[in-house]
Design an enzyme around this catalytic site. Structure first.
Site, mmCIF file in Angstrom:
data_model
loop_
_atom_site.group_PDB
_atom_site.id
_atom_site.type_symbol
_atom_site.label_atom_id
_atom_site.label_comp_id
_atom_site.label_asym_id
_atom_site.label_seq_id
_atom_site.Cartn_x
_atom_site.Cartn_y
_atom_site.Cartn_z
ATOM 1 C CG ASN A 66 52.202 38.976 43.780
ATOM 2 O OD1 ASN A 66 52.073 37.756 43.818
ATOM 3 N ND2 ASN A 66 51.772 39.762 44.754
ATOM 4 N NE ARG A 396 47.011 27.186 41.535
ATOM 5 C CZ ARG A 396 47.563 27.570 40.387
ATOM 6 N NH1 ARG A 396 48.636 26.955 39.942
ATOM 7 N NH2 ARG A 396 47.052 28.570 39.694
ATOM 8 N NE ARG A 426 48.359 31.725 33.361
ATOM 9 C CZ ARG A 426 47.264 32.497 33.348
ATOM 10 N NH1 ARG A 426 46.941 33.174 34.429
ATOM 11 N NH2 ARG A 426 46.520 32.575 32.276
ATOM 12 C CG HIS A 456 39.150 27.460 39.876
ATOM 13 N ND1 HIS A 456 38.535 28.384 40.702
ATOM 14 C CD2 HIS A 456 40.478 27.566 40.133
ATOM 15 C CE1 HIS A 456 39.450 29.022 41.409
ATOM 16 N NE2 HIS A 456 40.631 28.546 41.097
ATOM 17 C CE1 TYR A 489 48.425 31.121 49.303
ATOM 18 C CE2 TYR A 489 46.752 30.107 47.913
ATOM 19 C CZ TYR A 489 48.019 30.640 48.063
ATOM 20 O OH TYR A 489 48.859 30.702 46.996
ATOM 21 N NE ARG A 585 44.634 38.282 47.180
ATOM 22 C CZ ARG A 585 44.387 37.105 46.590
ATOM 23 N NH1 ARG A 585 43.831 36.132 47.261
ATOM 24 N NH2 ARG A 585 44.673 36.912 45.327
ATOM 25 C CG HIS A 613 42.432 31.623 48.238
ATOM 26 N ND1 HIS A 613 41.840 30.374 48.086
ATOM 27 C CD2 HIS A 613 42.959 31.923 47.023
ATOM 28 C CE1 HIS A 613 42.018 29.950 46.847
ATOM 29 N NE2 HIS A 613 42.687 30.863 46.177
#
Length: 710
Positions: A66, A396, A426, A456, A489, A585, A613
């Protein structure tokens, strides 16, 4: 009579910082400082004695990964602003220079605490028979084995790189560990200026090496790769004597800077930028504690970093802990119990997904319900002869995705397959480029989204010929189409054949892939065109209900809340009397519990085994409840710079399930932490029976089955 003393330089600096802090806005919390508090919560999971030991190891690795991303993106951006002479304050009252000082101070403290936890965890691992040892502590047999490993495996791939007048400082790769070596020539005066060299710790070899077991011992011993290299460093510099060997690591600016308008081929432009990322400007230097001052000076001068230097009391880059925890054989008692995700009960006994979805919607809650249902839906569509077209967004995907293979198979069999691949996801850019090329070769129409916007949204549209009509089937979710992360997740996904949602889905793909005017959505809200306005409308509607004495409540579950306008809208609703419960979160710029501003707002964060998530939004609406799932957090980037989707849950039974998921999170008194008005988080403690939301969520699938059977 006393004479007033002039404050010294240190006191002047402290007074100046105190004045700056007093000027900081009390209305908002800073995004980056809020993120640091989130990473502290991750660290607290590594410190929690009730967390199984190998899970604590994983949380320590997550803290490091992170922080790597935070430094290479957020801190890098601040450094760019400072370099450009930007001094304007953000909406929380910080200048880039003032903010970076606060970040470094807080981050240094966190890293110190992280390595204190690392030492405690490694002591506990030793008790359990998982030992990290040093070369000098090995017995003769073990030393011989490690010497052989060094000479046969490590030595051939090492490259010592001297730094002197004829050999400039070599390129140091982002996030790679290196050894800084100081040497003197044999026979030279020890007081002469030393020679300086660096050696990369090979990133394609395991950071930890298994050591042969000692006689009559069941312990598993490991030695770090750099420990072996340090012991054998002399082998790289014959005729010289090493006087100091210490590790260092550089974090570079890793944000892509793309000229999409001028890019003839976006694939090629991104590939170029990925190559440039390797030598982006340095933003952080990590060095082993006790590094020789001469070596430190050489590194700081080369990388032009002083304030962003971290001295680390332990191994650099402990992300390797994740692989260790995942690959160690045995030690099941040191891990969370395995879970067996249930297959959605609606699909359990049915051969045909489409027959089920003609009758009802299906909501799936991952990881408690298996992601296999999503994969099977797409595989089913790929092989069904009645399916004419499949359209899908991919942000992803996993390394060996059955979804990708199925899309390729569908295209090869003559179906119209359109895939919107986000090349700018990213740190997944390279993988997505590979998928894009493979899909194009198989005959899929691959689209890279719209200029300046990341795609997204998570949505799949299947168009099927049924008798004399076409029917649309849609899956929309809060998480990526990635079977690996779906095990880690928490996300929700909706399957539906609702005609209104289907029409909106078609219109969305037409907007992304072609030339279409903004659509008048029947059910969706889509960023960047209207999602923010729709949310403002829903929040203001609750405020009107509250002012007129009708039931008014907002529950919003998301990853981050950092858009100032959204925060202000929630403040206004709170002042109107709307009860607002936020489950966030990570980053939260809203300051709850401030009298006259936000006393009707609570904010809680859950950090536990799975990464929270899902984005779920609930509006009481005077008793006629609306519930939505979404790909979007309430951040500026999601609302203005990305294609995002918010979709209503219309089926009454599925709406009940969504509300149950929210209530489970709101009832957590084990892993939930509440945000105080001072920006700090505190554990929620009450007299009620311990209630851990991620453990209780598994029961929702059983509740769902009972509801369906009744």
């Amino acid at each position: 009579m006393s004479i007033a003393r002039e404050p010294d330089l240190k006191e002047v600096k402290e007074l100046k910082e105190l004045k700056e802090l007093k000027e900081i806005s009390t209305k908002y919390l800073n995004r980056d400082l809020s993120w640091i508090e989130f990473n502290w919560r991750v660290l607290e999971e590594a410190q929690d004695p009730s967390t199984p030991l190998l899970e604590r190891v994983k949380f320590l690795a997550i803290v490091s990964s992170n922080l790597d991303e935070f430094m290479s993106v957020r801190v890098a951006g601040l450094k760019d602003q400072i370099k450009a002479g930007y001094t304007k304050k953000d909406f929380t009252g910080y200048t880039p220079a003032g903010l970076i000082k606060r970040i470094m101070k807080r981050t240094n403290k966190m890293v110190s605490e992280q390595y204190k936890t690392y030492r405690e965890v490694t002591r506990l691992l030793t008790r359990e028979g998982i030992v990290f040892t040093e070369y000098e502590d090995l017995n003769t047999t073990q030393k011989k084995a490690m010497d052989a490993y060094y000479h046969d495996i490590i030595f051939p791939v090492l490259t010592p790189m001297a730094v002197d007048q004829s050999r400039p400082f070599p390129l140091v790769h982002n996030h790679s560990v290196y050894l800084a070596v100081l040497l003197i020539r044999e026979g030279d005066d020890p007081d002469d200026e030393p020679y300086f060299a660096i050696v990369q710790v090979p990133s394609n070899l395991s950071r930890y090496i298994s050591v042969p077991t000692r006689p009559n011992s069941k312990k598993q011993e490991f030695i770090l790769l750099e420990e072996l290299m340090e012991h054998h460093i002399q082998s790289l510099f014959s005729g010289y004597i090493p006087i100091s060997v210490h590790g260092f690591r550089v974090t570079r600016n890793a944000d892509l800077t793309l000229n999409e308008e001028g890019a003839e081929d976006l694939l090629e432009e991104i590939e170029k930028e990925l190559r440039r990322r390797r030598w982006g400007s340095p933003v952080r230097l990590e060095v082993q504690e006790g590094i020789h001052p001469y070596a430190l000076a050489q590194l700081q001068e080369e990388f032009e970093i002083e304030e962003q230097t971290f001295e680390i009391d332990g191994p650099l880059d402990i992300t390797y802990f994740m692989k260790l925890a995942n690959t160690l054989n045995g030690f099941e008692s040191l891990r969370y119990p395995r879970i067996n995700p249930k297959y959605p009960v609606e699909f359990e006994d049915e051969v045909d997904f489409f027959d089920v979805l003609k009758q009802k919607d299906v909501l799936v809650h991952h990881p408690y319900e298996t992601f296999d249902a999503v994969t099977d839906f797409i595989v089913h569509a790929a092989y069904d002869p009645k399916v004419l077209a499949i359209k899908m967004t991919l942000y992803r995907a996993s390394g060996n995705s059955l979804i990708i293979q199925s899309l390729a198979r569908a295209a090869e069999s003559g179906k119209q397959v359109t895939v919107v691949v986000e090349l700018k996801a990213r740190f997944d850019e390279e993988r997505n480029i590979a998928w894009a090329r493979m899909l194009e070769k198989s005959g899929c129409h691959v689209v890279y989204g719209l200029v300046g916007l990341k795609t997204h949204a998570k949505i799949t549209l299947v168009v099927r010929q049924e008798e004399h009509t076409l029917r649309r089937y849609v899956h929309v979710g809060t998480g990526n189409y990635n079977d690996n992360t779906a095990r880690l997740y928490t996300d929700v996904g909706l399957f539906t054949s609702n005609s209104v949602i289907g029409e909106d889905a078609s219109a969305l793909f037409n907007e992304i892939t072609g030339y279409s005017a903004p659509h008048d959505w029947q059910s969706f809200a889509v960023a960047p065109t209207d999602l923010k306005d729709k949310l403002f409308e829903l929040i203001e509607r609750e405020a009107v209900h509250a002012r007129e004495g009708r039931p008014a409540k907002i529950i919003a579950k998301m990853n981050s809340l950092s858009n100032q306008e959204m925060v202000d809208a929630l403040y206004a609703a709170s002042q109107a009397g709307v009860k607002i419960e936020l489950i966030i979160r990570g980053v939260c710029c809203l300051r709850p519990g401030v009298p006259g501003l936000s006393e009707n707002i609570t904010v809680r964060s859950i950090v536990d085994r799975f990464l929270e998530h899902s984005r779920i939004y609930y509006f009481e609406n005077g008793g006629s409840i609306d519930v939505y799932l979404s790909s979007a957090d309430w951040m500026t980037r999601n609302l203005t710079r990305r294609i995002e989707l918010m979709c209503p849950v219309l089926d009454p039974q599925m709406k009940k399930m969504m509300i149950s998921i929210l209530n489970v999170s709101l009832n957590d008194n084990v892993k939930a932490r509440e945000l105080m008005s001072n920006g700090m988080y505190t554990s929620i403690k009450n007299e009620l029976t311990p209630y851990r939301s991620q453990f209780e969520a598994m029961k929702i699938t059983s509740w769902k089955k009972l509801q369906l059977e009744s």
